[in-house]
Design an enzyme around this catalytic site. Structure first.
Site, PDB file in Angstrom:
ATOM      1  N   LYS A 172       0.790  -1.041  -0.080  1.00  0.00           N
ATOM      2  CA  LYS A 172       0.417   0.081  -0.053  1.00  0.00           C
ATOM      3  C   LYS A 172       0.806   1.405  -0.031  1.00  0.00           C
ATOM      4  O   LYS A 172       1.484   1.853   0.944  1.00  0.00           O
ATOM      5  CB  LYS A 172      -0.570   0.364   1.588  1.00  0.00           C
ATOM      6  CG  LYS A 172      -2.912   0.803   1.222  1.00  0.00           C
ATOM      7  CD  LYS A 172      -2.180   2.782   0.422  1.00  0.00           C
ATOM      8  CE  LYS A 172      -1.431   2.847   1.881  1.00  0.00           C
ATOM      9  NZ  LYS A 172      -1.353   4.268   1.135  1.00  0.00           N
ATOM     10  N   GLY A 213       6.712   5.972   7.670  1.00  0.00           N
ATOM     11  CA  GLY A 213       6.298   6.958   8.239  1.00  0.00           C
ATOM     12  C   GLY A 213       5.900   7.294   8.946  1.00  0.00           C
ATOM     13  O   GLY A 213       7.226   7.773   9.870  1.00  0.00           O
ATOM     14  N   SER A 214       5.221   8.820   9.568  1.00  0.00           N
ATOM     15  CA  SER A 214       5.426   9.586  10.743  1.00  0.00           C
ATOM     16  C   SER A 214       4.404   8.790  12.383  1.00  0.00           C
ATOM     17  O   SER A 214       4.461   7.745  12.085  1.00  0.00           O
ATOM     18  CB  SER A 214       4.009  10.860  10.849  1.00  0.00           C
ATOM     19  OG  SER A 214       3.197   9.904  10.748  1.00  0.00           O
ATOM     20  N   GLU A 233       9.165   2.345  11.082  1.00  0.00           N
ATOM     21  CA  GLU A 233      10.490   3.243  10.923  1.00  0.00           C
ATOM     22  C   GLU A 233      10.060   4.544  10.735  1.00  0.00           C
ATOM     23  O   GLU A 233       8.986   4.996  10.168  1.00  0.00           O
ATOM     24  CB  GLU A 233      11.368   2.780   9.129  1.00  0.00           C
ATOM     25  CG  GLU A 233      12.382   1.457   9.692  1.00  0.00           C
ATOM     26  CD  GLU A 233      13.033   1.784  10.777  1.00  0.00           C
ATOM     27  OE1 GLU A 233      13.661   3.021  10.570  1.00  0.00           O
ATOM     28  OE2 GLU A 233      14.185   0.695  11.125  1.00  0.00           O
ATOM     29  N   CYS A 278      13.754  11.264   6.109  1.00  0.00           N
ATOM     30  CA  CYS A 278      13.886  10.935   7.781  1.00  0.00           C
ATOM     31  C   CYS A 278      15.398  11.142   8.228  1.00  0.00           C
ATOM     32  O   CYS A 278      15.542  12.453   9.554  1.00  0.00           O
ATOM     33  CB  CYS A 278      13.176   9.293   7.431  1.00  0.00           C
ATOM     34  SG  CYS A 278      14.826   8.103   6.558  1.00  0.00           S
ATOM     35  N   GLU A 312       9.908  17.333  15.012  1.00  0.00           N
ATOM     36  CA  GLU A 312       9.948  16.438  13.362  1.00  0.00           C
ATOM     37  C   GLU A 312       9.002  18.074  13.082  1.00  0.00           C
ATOM     38  O   GLU A 312       7.869  17.353  12.843  1.00  0.00           O
ATOM     39  CB  GLU A 312       9.287  15.308  13.110  1.00  0.00           C
ATOM     40  CG  GLU A 312       9.809  15.313  11.435  1.00  0.00           C
ATOM     41  CD  GLU A 312      10.280  13.349  10.835  1.00  0.00           C
ATOM     42  OE1 GLU A 312       8.842  13.038  10.749  1.00  0.00           O
ATOM     43  OE2 GLU A 312      10.731  13.696  10.355  1.00  0.00           O
TER      44      GLU A 312
HETATM   45  P1  NAD Z   1       2.405   8.987   6.620  1.00  0.00           P
HETATM   46  O1  NAD Z   1       2.896   8.892   8.547  1.00  0.00           O
HETATM   47  O2  NAD Z   1       1.402  10.336   6.280  1.00  0.00           O
HETATM   48  O3  NAD Z   1       2.336   8.007   5.992  1.00  0.00           O
HETATM   49  C1  NAD Z   1       2.804   6.822   5.928  1.00  0.00           C
HETATM   50  C2  NAD Z   1       2.289   5.316   5.085  1.00  0.00           C
HETATM   51  O4  NAD Z   1       1.223   5.498   6.416  1.00  0.00           O
HETATM   52  C3  NAD Z   1       1.051   6.529   3.884  1.00  0.00           C
HETATM   53  O5  NAD Z   1       1.196   5.100   2.373  1.00  0.00           O
HETATM   54  C4  NAD Z   1      -0.384   6.505   4.458  1.00  0.00           C
HETATM   55  O6  NAD Z   1      -1.404   5.818   3.082  1.00  0.00           O
HETATM   56  C5  NAD Z   1      -0.083   5.487   5.913  1.00  0.00           C
HETATM   57  N1  NAD Z   1      -1.457   5.577   6.415  1.00  0.00           N
HETATM   58  C6  NAD Z   1      -1.755   6.744   7.237  1.00  0.00           C
HETATM   59  N2  NAD Z   1      -2.364   6.335   8.049  1.00  0.00           N
HETATM   60  C7  NAD Z   1      -2.308   4.945   8.543  1.00  0.00           C
HETATM   61  C8  NAD Z   1      -3.275   4.169   9.061  1.00  0.00           C
HETATM   62  N3  NAD Z   1      -3.891   4.893  10.385  1.00  0.00           N
HETATM   63  N4  NAD Z   1      -2.826   3.052   9.189  1.00  0.00           N
HETATM   64  C9  NAD Z   1      -2.069   3.044   8.217  1.00  0.00           C
HETATM   65  N5  NAD Z   1      -1.407   2.910   7.040  1.00  0.00           N
HETATM   66  C10 NAD Z   1      -1.607   4.623   8.009  1.00  0.00           C
HETATM   67  O7  NAD Z   1       4.027  10.117   6.628  1.00  0.00           O
HETATM   68  P2  NAD Z   1       4.474  10.561   5.404  1.00  0.00           P
HETATM   69  O8  NAD Z   1       3.874  11.877   5.637  1.00  0.00           O
HETATM   70  O9  NAD Z   1       4.180   9.725   3.850  1.00  0.00           O
HETATM   71  O10 NAD Z   1       6.236  10.451   5.133  1.00  0.00           O
HETATM   72  C11 NAD Z   1       7.023  11.343   6.378  1.00  0.00           C
HETATM   73  C12 NAD Z   1       7.125  10.777   7.476  1.00  0.00           C
HETATM   74  O11 NAD Z   1       7.907   9.068   6.865  1.00  0.00           O
HETATM   75  C13 NAD Z   1       8.157  11.551   8.388  1.00  0.00           C
HETATM   76  O12 NAD Z   1       7.649  11.182   9.713  1.00  0.00           O
HETATM   77  C14 NAD Z   1       9.456  11.084   8.247  1.00  0.00           C
HETATM   78  O13 NAD Z   1      10.287  10.980   8.999  1.00  0.00           O
HETATM   79  C15 NAD Z   1       9.065   8.798   8.866  1.00  0.00           C
HETATM   80  N6  NAD Z   1      10.165   9.090   7.366  1.00  0.00           N
HETATM   81  C16 NAD Z   1      11.103   7.719   8.059  1.00  0.00           C
HETATM   82  C17 NAD Z   1      11.856   6.890   7.546  1.00  0.00           C
HETATM   83  C18 NAD Z   1      12.693   5.887   8.609  1.00  0.00           C
HETATM   84  O14 NAD Z   1      13.639   4.655   8.012  1.00  0.00           O
HETATM   85  N7  NAD Z   1      12.881   6.131   9.814  1.00  0.00           N
HETATM   86  C19 NAD Z   1      11.969   6.717   5.742  1.00  0.00           C
HETATM   87  C20 NAD Z   1      11.416   7.349   5.298  1.00  0.00           C
HETATM   88  C21 NAD Z   1      10.176   8.461   5.869  1.00  0.00           C
END
Ligand code: NAD
Length: 499
Positions: A175, A227-228, A249, A283, A384
Site C-alpha cells: 500500500k 512513515g510518521s 521506521e 527521515c 520533526e
Molecule cells: P504518513 O505517516 O503520513 O504516511 C505513511 C503511510 O502510512 C502512507 O502510505 C499512508 O497512507 C499510511 N497511513 C496513514 N494512516 C494510516 C493508518 N491509520 N493505518 C495504516 N496506514 C496509514 O507519513 P508520510 O508523510 O508519507 O512520510 C513522512 C514521515 O515518514 C516522516 O515522519 C518521516 O520521518 C518518516 N520516514 C521515516 C523513515 C525511516 O526510515 N525512519 C524513512 C522515510 C520517512
C-alpha cells in the site's frame, strides 16, 4: 487526458470496490495531473489477502536461489529504466533528478543484494549434547507481508521492504503512499516483467483507510511500516493486540555537530546537502545544527550565505537545487513551525517565507530557512518539521553537544565534524542514534548496511543489509535423532552426577 490507474489484485489490474479515485499531481506545478488512482477500502484489501495467500503457497515452494534470480532480473530492468523512472519520480515527488536517480539506484542495489541473499539464507548446525543426533535451524517464510510506505523515497523504500520479503518466500501486499502512487505502479510492472508469479504481489492504492484495513486483517501476520511516528504508534497498538510481527521506521530530529576544529568548508557542504536536499523531507534530514561557540557565528554566516543562493524550482529544470514540498498541508506545517520558533525566541537568519516568481508560483515551494539562537527545549528543537528548516543551537563543549543531540525523543541519524579522532569514536559510541556519520552529513545510508533508529524512531528492527532478512523469516529448529533409542536432553548425560 490523465490516465486512471488500477490496483493489482489476483493477477489482474482492477478498479477499487469503492468506485472512488484520488488525484496525483505534480507538486512543482499543480496544474499537471499525473493520473487518478483507486481509493481502496477493506473489500479491496480482503481480495488482495485472498490472492496473496494463494501466492504464498506457490512461492514458498520455489527454492530461495530461484526467488533470488527473479530479483536479479528486477535489478537488470531497474538499470534499464533508471532514467525514465527517475524523471517520472521527479514529476511525481518533486526532488531533483540527481536525487531520484539515487533513489532508483538504491532500488537496484537492494535488488542485487537480495538476489545474492537467495543463496545465503543461512541457518545453523550446532552439536547436539546427545550422540547420533543433529541439531540445526533454518529460516522459513512467514506468510503474507503487508507493506505500507511513505512519500519521500517513492521507489527505494518500497524495494527495501518488498525485495527481502520476496526472497524470504513471503507474498506481498503493498500500500504505497497516496502522494506517490505512480512510482510503485511502475515497480509492480517491472516485478511482473521479471517473472514474479502474479499472485505473489498485490498492489492496493489508497490512504489511511486502505492502510488500516491491511493492518487490521487477521491473515496478514507481518506488517512493515515507514512513515510518521503518530501513524506508526497507532499501527503498533493494533499489531500488539493481534500478535503481529511489526517493523516500524518513523520520524527523526537529526543533528549535525560542528566542533571548533572542524573543516568548515567540508561541514558547509554537508549541512547544505543534509538540511536542504530533498527539501528537508528525508527521515535522516539535518534538522538541527549544533555548533561549538568558537566557530558558531562564522559558520552560521557561511551557511546562511550559501543556503540563500540555492535556486528553487521544478526539479526537471536543470538549474534547480531545491524542489517543492510534497503538498500544501506540508508547506503550512513548515510555516507554522517557523512562526512557533520565532514566538519561542529564535532568530530568523534566512528564509521564513514562500518564494515569489514565475518558477515557483504553481507549486508547494518554501525558501530554505535558518533559525538561530534555538534552545534545546524549544519545539523547533524537539519536533520533526519535515521541511527546509534548520534550527541552530550553540554549545560550549563536546559533552554538551552530545547531551543536546540525545535530548530528543527520536534517534535516527547524527553527524559529527571534527579532526579529533578520539571525539570521532566517542561520537560513534555516545550519540544515541541508529546511525552516526563522522565528517559526512546525516544522510547517505548504503543499501547493504542495516538502517533504522532508536527511541521513538523505530521499534528495534532494521531495514537494509543482512538484518532485514531476519525480520522477513522465522527460525525453525530441527532435532534429528538417529540413535534408535530414547535420549533425554538435560537428563541422560547427568544421571548419577552429584550436581
Ligand atoms: P504518513 O505517516 O503520513 O504516511 C505513511 C503511510 O502510512 C502512507 O502510505 C499512508 O497512507 C499510511 N497511513 C496513514 N494512516 C494510516 C493508518 N491509520 N493505518 C495504516 N496506514 C496509514 O507519513 P508520510 O508523510 O508519507 O512520510 C513522512 C514521515 O515518514 C516522516 O515522519 C518521516 O520521518 C518518516 N520516514 C521515516 C523513515 C525511516 O526510515 N525512519 C524513512 C522515510 C520517512
Amino acid at each position: 487526458m490523465a490516465k486512471t490507474y488500477r490496483n493489482f489484485i489476483a493477477g489482474e489490474w482492477v478498479d477499487s470496490s469503492t468506485g472512488r479515485t484520488f488525484e496525483n499531481r505534480n507538486p512543482a506545478d499543480t496544474s499537471d495531473l499525473i493520473g487518478r488512482f483507486p481509493e481502496s477500502g477493506a473489500r479491496d484489501v480482503a481480495a488482495a489477502v485472498r490472492s496473496a495467500r494463494r501466492g504464498f503457497e506457490l512461492w514458498r515452494a520455489v527454492p530461495a536461489p530461484a526467488r533470488g534470480d527473479v530479483l536479479r532480473r528486477v535489478g537488470d530492468l531497474l538499470v534499464r529504466h533508471k532514467e525514465d523512472l527517475a524523471r517520472s519520480m521527479t514529476r511525481e515527488m518533486g526532488k531533483v533528478p540527481a536525487e531520484t536517480r539515487g533513489d532508483v539506484q538504491e532500488g537496484i542495489d537492494t535488488a542485487y543484494y537480495a538476489a545474492t541473499q537467495g543463496r545465503q539464507l543461512f541457518g545453523h548446525v550446532v552439536p547436539s549434547e546427545l550422540r547420533s543426533k543433529w541439531a540445526m535451524s533454518y529460516r522459513r517464510p512467514i506468510g503474507v507481508a503487508g507493506l505500507i510506505t511513505p512519500f519521500n523515497f517513492p521507489l527505494a523504500i518500497p524495494t527495501w521492504k518488498m525485495f527481502p520479503a520476496l526472497v524470504c518466500g513471503n507474498a506481498v501486499i503493498i500500500k504505497p503512499s497516496e502522494d506517490v502512487p505512480h512510482t510503485v505502479h511502475r515497480l509492480v510492472e517491472i516485478l511482473l516483467e521479471a517473472g514474479l508469479p502474479p499472485e505473489v504481489i498485490q498492489l492496493v492504492h489508497g490512504g489511511a483507510e486502505a492502510g488500516k484495513a491491511l493492518v487490521d486483517h487477521p491473515d496478514v501476520p507481518l506488517i512493515s511500516f515507514t512513515g510518521s511516528t503518530d501513524t506508526g504508534s497507532r499501527i503498533g497498538e493494533t499489531c500488539g493486540r493481534m500478535h503481529k510481527r511489526l517493523s516500524l521506521e518513523m520520524g527523526g530530529k537529526n543533528a549535525m555537530i560542528v566542533m571548533d576544529d572542524a573543516d568548515l568548508d567540508l561541514a558547509l557542504d554537508g549541512v547544505l546537502w543534509g538540511a536542504f536536499g530533498t527539501t528537508g523531507q528525508r527521515c535522516t534530514a539535518t534538522s538541527r545544527l549544533i555548533v561549538h561557540r568558537k566557530v558558531h557565528d562564522r559558520f552560521v554566516r557561511m551557511v546562511a550565505e550559501a543556503a540563500g543562493s540555492l535556486r528553487l524550482g521544478p526539479g526537471l529544470d536543470p538549474s534547480t537545487d531545491v524542489g517543492p514540498l510534497i503538498h500544501e498541508a506540508s508547506r503550512e506545517k513548515v510555516e507554522r513551525y517557523v512562526e512557533i520558533g520565532q514566538e519561542e525566541g529564535a532568530e530568523l537568519v534566512l528564509g521564513g517565507r514562500r518564494p515569489t516568481g514565475q518558477r515557483t508560483k504553481r507549486g508547494w515551494f518554501y525558501r530554505p530557512t535558518i533559525l538561530a539562537g534555538v534552545k534545546p527545549s524549544m519545539r523547533i528543537a524537539q519536533e520533526e518539521i519535515f521541511g527546509p528548516v534548520l534550527a541552530v543551537l550553540r554549545v560550549g563543549s563536546f559533552d554538551e553537544a552530545v547531551r543536546v543531540n540525545n535530548g530528543v525523543r527520536y534517534g535516527l541519524s547524527s553527524a559529527l565534524y571534527t579532526r579529533n579522532v578520539n571525539l570521532a569514536f566517542r561520537a560513534y559510541q555516545e550519540l544515541d542514534n541508529g546511525i552516526t556519520y563522522v565528517n559526512a552529513p546525516t544522510i547517505g545510508a548504503e543499501a547493504h548496511l542495516p538502517f533504522g533508529g532508536v527511541k521513538q524512531t523505530g521499534n528495534g528492527h532494521r531495514e537494509g543489509g543482512w538484518e532485514v532478512y531476519e525480520f522477513y523469516s522465522e527460525t525453525k529448529v530441527g532435532y534429528i535423532d538417529f540413535s534408535g533409542s530414547l535420549q533425554r536432553a538435560q537428563i541422560d548425560n547427568y544421571a548419577g552426577s552429584p550436581t
